[in-house]
Design a protein around this motif. Structure first.
Motif, PDB file in Angstrom:
ATOM      1  N   GLN A 127      32.267  42.358  45.780  1.00 32.46           N
ATOM      2  CA  GLN A 127      34.402  42.839  45.848  1.00 32.46           C
ATOM      3  C   GLN A 127      34.912  41.927  45.480  1.00 32.46           C
ATOM      4  O   GLN A 127      34.811  41.232  44.992  1.00 32.46           O
ATOM      5  CB  GLN A 127      34.084  42.159  47.255  1.00 32.46           C
ATOM      6  CG  GLN A 127      34.079  41.374  48.344  1.00 32.46           C
ATOM      7  CD  GLN A 127      34.611  41.323  49.102  1.00 32.46           C
ATOM      8  OE1 GLN A 127      34.768  41.968  50.588  1.00 32.46           O
ATOM      9  NE2 GLN A 127      34.279  39.879  50.145  1.00 32.46           N
ATOM     10  N   ALA A 128      35.544  42.893  45.127  1.00 31.86           N
ATOM     11  CA  ALA A 128      37.332  42.502  43.925  1.00 31.86           C
ATOM     12  C   ALA A 128      38.364  42.148  44.910  1.00 31.86           C
ATOM     13  O   ALA A 128      37.799  42.034  46.207  1.00 31.86           O
ATOM     14  CB  ALA A 128      37.527  43.754  43.957  1.00 31.86           C
ATOM     15  N   GLY A 129      38.148  40.664  44.218  1.00 31.48           N
ATOM     16  CA  GLY A 129      39.204  40.017  44.933  1.00 31.48           C
ATOM     17  C   GLY A 129      40.535  39.955  44.055  1.00 31.48           C
ATOM     18  O   GLY A 129      41.023  39.587  43.103  1.00 31.48           O
ATOM     19  N   ARG A 130      42.196  39.329  45.371  1.00 29.46           N
ATOM     20  CA  ARG A 130      43.424  39.524  44.357  1.00 29.46           C
ATOM     21  C   ARG A 130      43.920  38.615  45.378  1.00 29.46           C
ATOM     22  O   ARG A 130      44.159  38.457  46.616  1.00 29.46           O
ATOM     23  CB  ARG A 130      43.663  40.945  44.451  1.00 29.46           C
ATOM     24  CG  ARG A 130      45.579  40.526  44.296  1.00 29.46           C
ATOM     25  CD  ARG A 130      46.051  42.046  44.579  1.00 29.46           C
ATOM     26  NE  ARG A 130      47.207  41.291  44.049  1.00 29.46           N
ATOM     27  CZ  ARG A 130      48.340  42.460  45.413  1.00 29.46           C
ATOM     28  NH1 ARG A 130      48.158  42.775  46.612  1.00 29.46           N
ATOM     29  NH2 ARG A 130      49.387  42.394  44.702  1.00 29.46           N
ATOM     30  N   TYR A 131      43.912  37.384  44.463  1.00 27.97           N
ATOM     31  CA  TYR A 131      44.292  35.675  44.833  1.00 27.97           C
ATOM     32  C   TYR A 131      46.401  36.697  44.949  1.00 27.97           C
ATOM     33  O   TYR A 131      46.468  36.588  43.721  1.00 27.97           O
ATOM     34  CB  TYR A 131      44.755  34.851  44.514  1.00 27.97           C
ATOM     35  CG  TYR A 131      43.014  34.066  45.174  1.00 27.97           C
ATOM     36  CD1 TYR A 131      43.286  33.016  45.860  1.00 27.97           C
ATOM     37  CD2 TYR A 131      41.534  34.996  45.429  1.00 27.97           C
ATOM     38  CE1 TYR A 131      41.447  32.196  46.363  1.00 27.97           C
ATOM     39  CE2 TYR A 131      40.312  33.857  45.465  1.00 27.97           C
ATOM     40  CZ  TYR A 131      40.706  33.331  46.374  1.00 27.97           C
ATOM     41  OH  TYR A 131      38.857  32.622  46.823  1.00 27.97           O
TER      42      TYR A 131
ATOM     43  N   SER B 161      39.554  39.020  40.621  1.00 30.89           N
ATOM     44  CA  SER B 161      38.409  38.179  40.545  1.00 30.89           C
ATOM     45  C   SER B 161      37.527  39.656  40.622  1.00 30.89           C
ATOM     46  O   SER B 161      37.830  40.258  41.551  1.00 30.89           O
ATOM     47  CB  SER B 161      38.345  36.817  41.345  1.00 30.89           C
ATOM     48  OG  SER B 161      38.223  37.045  41.950  1.00 30.89           O
ATOM     49  N   MET B 162      36.129  39.457  40.636  1.00 26.53           N
ATOM     50  CA  MET B 162      35.261  40.251  41.620  1.00 26.53           C
ATOM     51  C   MET B 162      33.867  38.997  41.891  1.00 26.53           C
ATOM     52  O   MET B 162      33.305  37.943  41.482  1.00 26.53           O
ATOM     53  CB  MET B 162      34.341  40.995  40.700  1.00 26.53           C
ATOM     54  CG  MET B 162      33.048  42.101  41.099  1.00 26.53           C
ATOM     55  SD  MET B 162      33.502  42.918  42.402  1.00 26.53           S
ATOM     56  CE  MET B 162      33.675  44.447  41.884  1.00 26.53           C
TER      57      MET B 162
ATOM     58  N   TYR C 144      33.980  36.643  38.527  1.00 27.89           N
ATOM     59  CA  TYR C 144      33.623  37.031  37.761  1.00 27.89           C
ATOM     60  C   TYR C 144      35.535  37.709  36.756  1.00 27.89           C
ATOM     61  O   TYR C 144      35.923  37.957  38.551  1.00 27.89           O
ATOM     62  CB  TYR C 144      33.364  38.541  36.985  1.00 27.89           C
ATOM     63  CG  TYR C 144      33.523  39.397  36.006  1.00 27.89           C
ATOM     64  CD1 TYR C 144      32.923  39.051  34.347  1.00 27.89           C
ATOM     65  CD2 TYR C 144      34.444  40.578  35.705  1.00 27.89           C
ATOM     66  CE1 TYR C 144      34.208  40.150  33.485  1.00 27.89           C
ATOM     67  CE2 TYR C 144      34.980  41.312  34.594  1.00 27.89           C
ATOM     68  CZ  TYR C 144      34.605  40.652  33.837  1.00 27.89           C
ATOM     69  OH  TYR C 144      35.557  41.131  32.646  1.00 27.89           O
ATOM     70  N   TYR C 145      36.086  36.793  36.008  1.00 27.90           N
ATOM     71  CA  TYR C 145      37.349  36.215  36.457  1.00 27.90           C
ATOM     72  C   TYR C 145      37.752  37.704  35.375  1.00 27.90           C
ATOM     73  O   TYR C 145      37.722  38.032  33.887  1.00 27.90           O
ATOM     74  CB  TYR C 145      37.864  35.395  35.817  1.00 27.90           C
ATOM     75  CG  TYR C 145      37.527  34.339  36.562  1.00 27.90           C
ATOM     76  CD1 TYR C 145      38.213  33.876  37.805  1.00 27.90           C
ATOM     77  CD2 TYR C 145      36.619  32.968  36.339  1.00 27.90           C
ATOM     78  CE1 TYR C 145      38.455  32.766  38.785  1.00 27.90           C
ATOM     79  CE2 TYR C 145      36.264  32.093  37.268  1.00 27.90           C
ATOM     80  CZ  TYR C 145      37.166  32.143  38.029  1.00 27.90           C
ATOM     81  OH  TYR C 145      36.372  31.260  39.156  1.00 27.90           O
ATOM     82  N   LEU C 146      39.263  38.390  35.439  1.00 27.31           N
ATOM     83  CA  LEU C 146      39.686  39.094  35.187  1.00 27.31           C
ATOM     84  C   LEU C 146      41.361  39.413  34.859  1.00 27.31           C
ATOM     85  O   LEU C 146      42.389  40.233  35.731  1.00 27.31           O
ATOM     86  CB  LEU C 146      39.472  40.861  36.563  1.00 27.31           C
ATOM     87  CG  LEU C 146      38.404  41.081  35.391  1.00 27.31           C
ATOM     88  CD1 LEU C 146      38.450  42.449  36.275  1.00 27.31           C
ATOM     89  CD2 LEU C 146      38.995  41.530  34.185  1.00 27.31           C
ATOM     90  N   THR C 147      41.644  38.303  34.947  1.00 27.18           N
ATOM     91  CA  THR C 147      43.157  37.942  35.074  1.00 27.18           C
ATOM     92  C   THR C 147      43.296  36.686  33.517  1.00 27.18           C
ATOM     93  O   THR C 147      42.281  35.099  32.483  1.00 27.18           O
ATOM     94  CB  THR C 147      43.818  36.274  36.166  1.00 27.18           C
ATOM     95  OG1 THR C 147      43.576  36.955  37.703  1.00 27.18           O
ATOM     96  CG2 THR C 147      44.801  35.533  35.900  1.00 27.18           C
ATOM     97  N   LYS C 148      44.601  37.394  32.761  1.00 31.34           N
ATOM     98  CA  LYS C 148      44.881  36.743  30.973  1.00 31.34           C
ATOM     99  C   LYS C 148      46.444  35.592  31.779  1.00 31.34           C
ATOM    100  O   LYS C 148      46.922  35.865  32.404  1.00 31.34           O
ATOM    101  CB  LYS C 148      45.431  37.974  30.512  1.00 31.34           C
ATOM    102  CG  LYS C 148      43.945  38.495  30.701  1.00 31.34           C
ATOM    103  CD  LYS C 148      44.544  39.759  29.636  1.00 31.34           C
ATOM    104  CE  LYS C 148      44.342  39.268  28.314  1.00 31.34           C
ATOM    105  NZ  LYS C 148      44.737  40.636  27.284  1.00 31.34           N
TER     106      LYS C 148
ATOM    107  N   ALA D 192      36.825  53.336  40.965  1.00 35.13           N
ATOM    108  CA  ALA D 192      36.033  53.417  39.594  1.00 35.13           C
ATOM    109  C   ALA D 192      35.764  52.511  39.434  1.00 35.13           C
ATOM    110  O   ALA D 192      34.285  51.822  38.755  1.00 35.13           O
ATOM    111  CB  ALA D 192      35.962  54.898  38.842  1.00 35.13           C
ATOM    112  N   ALA D 193      36.668  51.677  38.643  1.00 34.86           N
ATOM    113  CA  ALA D 193      36.313  50.298  38.163  1.00 34.86           C
ATOM    114  C   ALA D 193      36.311  49.535  38.805  1.00 34.86           C
ATOM    115  O   ALA D 193      34.666  48.656  38.173  1.00 34.86           O
ATOM    116  CB  ALA D 193      37.831  49.834  37.505  1.00 34.86           C
ATOM    117  N   ILE D 194      35.848  49.505  39.526  1.00 31.29           N
ATOM    118  CA  ILE D 194      35.740  48.167  40.276  1.00 31.29           C
ATOM    119  C   ILE D 194      34.167  48.939  41.358  1.00 31.29           C
ATOM    120  O   ILE D 194      33.341  47.404  41.098  1.00 31.29           O
ATOM    121  CB  ILE D 194      36.806  48.300  41.821  1.00 31.29           C
ATOM    122  CG1 ILE D 194      37.701  47.397  41.810  1.00 31.29           C
ATOM    123  CG2 ILE D 194      35.481  47.252  43.185  1.00 31.29           C
ATOM    124  CD1 ILE D 194      38.858  47.702  43.052  1.00 31.29           C
ATOM    125  N   ALA D 195      33.555  49.771  41.202  1.00 31.68           N
ATOM    126  CA  ALA D 195      32.206  49.991  41.171  1.00 31.68           C
ATOM    127  C   ALA D 195      31.435  50.226  40.301  1.00 31.68           C
ATOM    128  O   ALA D 195      30.340  49.817  40.040  1.00 31.68           O
ATOM    129  CB  ALA D 195      32.129  51.495  42.077  1.00 31.68           C
ATOM    130  N   GLY D 196      32.323  50.092  38.867  1.00 31.45           N
ATOM    131  CA  GLY D 196      31.332  50.097  38.115  1.00 31.45           C
ATOM    132  C   GLY D 196      30.965  48.605  37.006  1.00 31.45           C
ATOM    133  O   GLY D 196      29.519  48.290  37.153  1.00 31.45           O
TER     134      GLY D 196
END
Length: 337
Positions: free
Chosen positions: A164-168, A256-257, A204-208, A143-147
């Motif tokens: 698409q969502a990415g995870r390094y 990230s996205m 879009y970065y989602l890492t703190k 749901a979060a990724i789709a939003g």
């Protein structure tokens, strides 16, 4: 822990492991903060048209419209608690919901951009392939990724896009490339096939609490600037633009996205663009040959310069290229595609 929790964790491991728990050097959120963030995300996702907030969207278009704006960055893209909830949802996604992608696995024609540059990273939509039912972690991550995809698409609602969502994870990277690629799209109503080219790239970065030493740094090779991932920030640029992502060397995951907005193009244009981009790559490679002049952009203003981190594979390619051109001039950092 009750019996139900024990069984739930056992099934979770069997279906794809446990949620990401690598939080080295990352400030841990309290239970209260986690609850608040989840509530904020759930509330935002329930809105009929949850898109990008007006102020960040306006700033995005303002920067992008500036002549030769290069790589732009918009901070605080989403409300703080919503972004925190997004990160929490992606951290909670099961490892089995992510799949590793590498250039050798790319599907499509090489002339369209498939398999044209070496890369390694994970992508996912939050769900486990082939699963007959969903866990809470899957439902929340999906749901979060789709939003988030909808929010990014709202920046250009009428344009074709792909996100698409990415995870390094440790060892993930992308070697220098310019994002030039094409796809053929068929109109569901008319059946007319339109040639589309990548026009604007967005991350879009989602890492703190990310640090330069961890790797995974976005390097704008045309401007000679390193962009350290900053939480809840949006980075974008017009295609083509030569850039890379340095190899990750930490046990933390970098979320990230990312994706692109496309524009219609003619067959003649799609044939000429790669040649133009190749000419631009050569010029950029020549201008950035001396990496000692590279600048970096971190979360705090830092005027110091630093040496561009180059992946081992790229260094090997550079050495190989140099040997092949004994007595000649090396005009490219590597054979990108």
């Amino acid at each position: 822990m009750g019996d139900d929790d024990v069984w739930a964790r056992m099934f979770q491991r069997a279906r794809g492991g446990e949620p990401d728990s690598s939080t080295t050097n990352q400030k841990k959120r309290t239970e209260a903060q986690g609850t608040k963030a989840k509530a904020a995300l759930d509330g935002w996702l329930k809105k009929p048209a949850a898109g990008a907030p007006r102020a960040p969207a306006v700033e995005f278009h303002r920067q992008l419209s500036e002549p030769d704006g290069g790589v732009i960055r918009v901070d605080n893209f989403l409300p703080a608690d919503v972004a925190e909830g997004m990160l929490q949802a992606l951290e909670g996604a099961l490892p089995g919901s992510w799949s590793m992608t590498e250039d050798k696995d790319d599907v499509g024609r090489k002339e369209d951009g498939a398999g044209s540059v070496r890369h390694k990273y994970n992508v996912g939509d939050g769900t486990l392939e082939g699963a007959s039912s969903s866990t809470g972690a899957e439902t929340e991550a999906a749901a979060a990724i789709a939003g988030l995809q909808r929010a990014m698409q709202s920046l250009f609602p009428d344009a074709t896009c792909s996100f698409q969502a990415g995870r390094y994870t440790r060892g993930c990277f992308i070697e220098p490339h310019d994002d030039v690629a094409f796809k053929d799209l068929e109109d569901a109503t008319t059946g007319v096939v339109t040639r589309q080219a990548r026009d604007i790239a967005v991350i879009y970065y989602l890492t703190k609490d990310w640090e330069e030493e961890m790797g995974g740094i976005f390097v704008d090779m045309e401007a000679g600037v390193q962009h350290v991932p900053k939480f809840n920030s949006l980075v974008a640029f017009k295609v083509p633009r030569l850039h890379m992502v340095t190899s990750l060397h930490t046990d933390r995951s970098r979320f990230s996205m990312f994706g692109w907005f496309y524009k219609p193009t003619h067959a003649a244009d799609s044939a000429q663009l790669p040649a133009k981009a190749d000419k631009k790559r050569k010029k950029t490679a020549k201008n950035t040959k001396n990496t000692k002049n590279m600048k970096r952009e971190t979360n705090a203003d830092d005027p110091e310069s630093s040496l561009l981190a180059i992946t081992p594979a790229l260094q090997k390619k550079k050495n190989k290229k140099t040997k092949k051109n004994k007595g000649g001039k090396v005009d490219r950092l590597a054979k990108f595609d």
